[in-house]
Design a protein around this motif. Structure first.
Motif, PDB file in Angstrom:
ATOM      1  N   MET A  90      36.054  52.139  31.486  1.00  8.74           N
ATOM      2  CA  MET A  90      36.739  52.168  32.776  1.00  8.74           C
ATOM      3  C   MET A  90      37.903  51.196  32.738  1.00  8.74           C
ATOM      4  O   MET A  90      37.798  50.118  32.130  1.00  8.74           O
ATOM      5  N   ARG A  91      38.997  51.554  33.370  1.00  9.84           N
ATOM      6  CA  ARG A  91      40.148  50.662  33.489  1.00  9.84           C
ATOM      7  C   ARG A  91      40.336  50.303  34.958  1.00  9.84           C
ATOM      8  O   ARG A  91      40.295  51.168  35.823  1.00  9.84           O
ATOM      9  N   ILE A  92      40.531  49.007  35.230  1.00  5.82           N
ATOM     10  CA  ILE A  92      40.712  48.520  36.594  1.00  5.82           C
ATOM     11  C   ILE A  92      41.996  47.704  36.638  1.00  5.82           C
ATOM     12  O   ILE A  92      42.200  46.810  35.807  1.00  5.82           O
ATOM     13  N   SER A  93      42.849  48.006  37.597  1.00 11.11           N
ATOM     14  CA  SER A  93      44.133  47.303  37.709  1.00 11.11           C
ATOM     15  C   SER A  93      44.325  46.822  39.139  1.00 11.11           C
ATOM     16  O   SER A  93      43.957  47.511  40.090  1.00 11.11           O
ATOM     17  N   GLY A  94      44.909  45.617  39.263  1.00 11.99           N
ATOM     18  CA  GLY A  94      45.185  45.081  40.592  1.00 11.99           C
ATOM     19  C   GLY A  94      44.983  43.580  40.625  1.00 11.99           C
ATOM     20  O   GLY A  94      45.120  42.900  39.597  1.00 11.99           O
ATOM     21  N   ARG A  95      44.639  43.052  41.790  1.00 10.68           N
ATOM     22  CA  ARG A  95      44.471  41.604  41.951  1.00 10.68           C
ATOM     23  C   ARG A  95      43.362  41.096  41.036  1.00 10.68           C
ATOM     24  O   ARG A  95      42.223  41.579  41.075  1.00 10.68           O
ATOM     25  N   ALA A  96      43.705  40.106  40.228  1.00 10.96           N
ATOM     26  CA  ALA A  96      42.740  39.544  39.292  1.00 10.96           C
ATOM     27  C   ALA A  96      41.529  38.960  40.029  1.00 10.96           C
ATOM     28  O   ALA A  96      40.394  39.088  39.576  1.00 10.96           O
ATOM     29  N   ALA A  97      41.760  38.335  41.174  1.00 14.01           N
ATOM     30  CA  ALA A  97      40.664  37.726  41.936  1.00 14.01           C
ATOM     31  C   ALA A  97      39.652  38.777  42.366  1.00 14.01           C
ATOM     32  O   ALA A  97      38.430  38.560  42.302  1.00 14.01           O
ATOM     33  N   SER A  98      40.132  39.930  42.784  1.00 13.72           N
ATOM     34  CA  SER A  98      39.235  40.999  43.225  1.00 13.72           C
ATOM     35  C   SER A  98      38.402  41.526  42.067  1.00 13.72           C
ATOM     36  O   SER A  98      37.199  41.780  42.202  1.00 13.72           O
ATOM     37  N   ILE A  99      39.051  41.706  40.931  1.00 13.91           N
ATOM     38  CA  ILE A  99      38.342  42.206  39.750  1.00 13.91           C
ATOM     39  C   ILE A  99      37.227  41.239  39.354  1.00 13.91           C
ATOM     40  O   ILE A  99      36.095  41.638  39.068  1.00 13.91           O
ATOM     41  N   LEU A 100      37.531  39.956  39.362  1.00 13.47           N
ATOM     42  CA  LEU A 100      36.552  38.949  38.961  1.00 13.47           C
ATOM     43  C   LEU A 100      35.387  38.856  39.940  1.00 13.47           C
ATOM     44  O   LEU A 100      34.242  38.616  39.536  1.00 13.47           O
ATOM     45  N   MET A 101      35.657  39.044  41.222  1.00 15.17           N
ATOM     46  CA  MET A 101      34.582  38.964  42.209  1.00 15.17           C
ATOM     47  C   MET A 101      33.582  40.106  42.057  1.00 15.17           C
ATOM     48  O   MET A 101      32.384  39.938  42.301  1.00 15.17           O
ATOM     49  N   ALA A 102      34.049  41.275  41.640  1.00 15.17           N
ATOM     50  CA  ALA A 102      33.166  42.447  41.510  1.00 15.17           C
ATOM     51  C   ALA A 102      32.590  42.600  40.108  1.00 15.17           C
ATOM     52  O   ALA A 102      31.653  43.386  39.906  1.00 15.17           O
ATOM     53  N   GLU A 103      33.115  41.846  39.156  1.00 16.20           N
ATOM     54  CA  GLU A 103      32.774  42.054  37.745  1.00 16.20           C
ATOM     55  C   GLU A 103      31.271  42.068  37.477  1.00 16.20           C
ATOM     56  O   GLU A 103      30.736  43.010  36.872  1.00 16.20           O
ATOM     57  N   ARG A 104      30.549  41.047  37.878  1.00 13.21           N
ATOM     58  CA  ARG A 104      29.150  40.928  37.488  1.00 13.21           C
ATOM     59  C   ARG A 104      28.287  42.015  38.110  1.00 13.21           C
ATOM     60  O   ARG A 104      27.410  42.578  37.447  1.00 13.21           O
ATOM     61  N   VAL A 105      28.519  42.312  39.379  1.00 15.72           N
ATOM     62  CA  VAL A 105      27.736  43.367  40.023  1.00 15.72           C
ATOM     63  C   VAL A 105      27.996  44.704  39.346  1.00 15.72           C
ATOM     64  O   VAL A 105      27.065  45.475  39.062  1.00 15.72           O
ATOM     65  N   ALA A 106      29.263  45.004  39.069  1.00 18.61           N
ATOM     66  CA  ALA A 106      29.596  46.263  38.396  1.00 18.61           C
ATOM     67  C   ALA A 106      28.928  46.349  37.031  1.00 18.61           C
ATOM     68  O   ALA A 106      28.349  47.384  36.663  1.00 18.61           O
ATOM     69  N   LEU A 107      28.971  45.268  36.260  1.00 18.46           N
ATOM     70  CA  LEU A 107      28.370  45.276  34.920  1.00 18.46           C
ATOM     71  C   LEU A 107      26.847  45.310  34.981  1.00 18.46           C
ATOM     72  O   LEU A 107      26.201  45.939  34.128  1.00 18.46           O
ATOM     73  N   ASN A 108      26.255  44.634  35.966  1.00 15.14           N
ATOM     74  CA  ASN A 108      24.799  44.656  36.085  1.00 15.14           C
ATOM     75  C   ASN A 108      24.289  46.078  36.301  1.00 15.14           C
ATOM     76  O   ASN A 108      23.327  46.524  35.659  1.00 15.14           O
ATOM     77  N   PHE A 109      24.923  46.787  37.223  1.00 14.25           N
ATOM     78  CA  PHE A 109      24.513  48.168  37.478  1.00 14.25           C
ATOM     79  C   PHE A 109      24.792  49.052  36.263  1.00 14.25           C
ATOM     80  O   PHE A 109      23.919  49.817  35.820  1.00 14.25           O
TER      81      PHE A 109
END
Length: 283
Positions: A90-109
C-alpha cells in the motif's frame, strides 16, 4: 486470484476507531506532535518483510482515513493476493504526522490478518487433489471475529458459523444434558425455523449410527477421530450428511484427513495460532 468484495466500512469502523482511541488516548501522539512539523508531507508504503498472503488492506486504509481523510491511499496488493519479501502492499501520501499516528494500528490489523491468510493458504495447499475444504472455527480473538474470518477467506478457506446465533451445533454437552442425540435433535427441530442448519457432533461410530437412524441433521461434526475412523465414518454417511472433521487438525495431518473424503476440515489453529506476517511502514 479470487476477488473479494469488501466488508462495509460501517462494520469495520467501530473496530478501527476503538484501536486508534486506545493508541492515541486523550493526548494524541506525543512524539509526533513534538518532533514532526504539522505541514510536513511524505510518501510512505506498507512493505512485506516476508512472503505470504495479503489481508487487512481494507482495514489498514480505513485506519489512515479515520486519522486524516485527506491522505491519498493506493492499494498495490489487494486482500487475497500473494506477496514476496520487499513487495509494497500500500502507498500512503500526505501529512507525515497523520501517517505516523495511524501506522501502528494499520500494521497491527494487516499483520494479524495477513498471518491468518498465510496460514490458511498453507492448510488449503495440503488438500490438493481432494474435495475437502478448510474452514475456521469460533476460536477467534474476542471482538475481532469478523476480520479474522475474513482473513480466512482471503487465504482460500471457508467460514464455519460466525457465532451461536446463525446455526445450530449440537455438541457433546448438549447431548449429555438431554439424554441423547434423538432427544436433542427432536427439540432442536421443534424450535427452529426451516432456514436454520443443524450440525451434530459425534466422536464414536455408534453415535454416528444413531444420528443416521434418527435423521433430521444437515451435517455431522466428526470430532477427535483417528484417520481410519474418519474414513469409516465417511463411508457410513455415504453422502447423506455434510461431513466435517475436527479436533487436533494440525497442518501435518491435513492431507491424510482430506484423503478420507470428508467435506470440511475445521481448524481452530487458523485463527488462534497464526503468526503475524511481518509488515513494516517505510517513508
Amino acid at each position: 486470484m479470487t476477488t473479494f468484495p469488501p466488508l462495509p466500512d460501517l462494520i469495520l469502523e467501530p473496530l478501527v476507531r476503538a484501536a486508534l482511541t486506545e493508541d492515541l488516548g486523550g493526548q494524541g501522539d506525543l512524539t509526533t506532535r513534538a518532533v514532526i512539523p504539522h505541514d510536513l508531507t511524505y510518501d510512505a508504503a506498507i512493505v512485506a518483510r516476508e512472503a505470504g498472503v495479503v489481508s487487512g488492506m481494507q482495514i489498514a486504509a480505513l485506519a489512515f482515513r479515520l486519522v486524516d481523510p485527506a491522505l491519498r491511499i493506493e492499494t498495490l496488493r489487494p486482500d487475497g493476493a500473494s506477496c514476496v519479501k520487499g513487495d509494497a502492499l500500500m502507498r500512503i501520501s500526505g501529512r507525515a504526522a497523520s501517517i505516523l499516528m495511524a501506522e501502528r494500528v494499520a500494521l497491527n490489523f494487516a499483520g494479524r490478518m495477513s498471518g491468518i491468510a498465510t496460514l490458511t493458504a498453507a492448510f488449503v495447499a495440503e488438500t490438493a487433489g481432494t474435495t475437502a475444504r478448510i474452514t475456521c472455527t469460533r476460536k477467534t480473538t474476542p471482538g475481532l471475529r469478523i476480520v479474522e474470518k475474513q482473513a480466512v477467506l482471503h487465504g482460500g478457506g471457508t467460514n464455519h458459523r460466525f457465532g451461536l446465533f446463525d446455526a445450530v451445533l449440537i455438541k457433546d454437552n448438549h447431548i449429555a444434558a438431554v439424554g441423547g442425540i434423538c432427544a436433542a435433535l427432536s427439540s432442536a427441530r421443534a424450535a427452529l425455523g426451516h432456514m436454520v442448519k443443524v450440525e451434530v457432533e459425534v466422536d464414536r461410530l455408534d453415535q454416528l449410527a444413531e444420528l443416521l437412524e434418527t435423521g433430521g441433521a444437515d451435517a455431522v461434526l466428526l470430532d477427535n477421530m483417528d484417520t481410519a475412523t474418519l474414513r469409516e465414518s465417511v463411508a457410513m454417511v455415504d453422502g447423506r450428511l455434510v461431513t466435517d472433521a475436527s479436533g487436533n487438525m494440525r497442518r501435518d495431518r491435513i492431507a491424510e484427513v482430506a484423503a478420507t473424503g470428508v467435506d470440511y476440515i475445521s481448524c481452530g489453529a487458523l485463527t488462534h495460532s497464526a503468526q503475524v506476517l511481518d509488515l513494516g511502514l517505510d517513508f
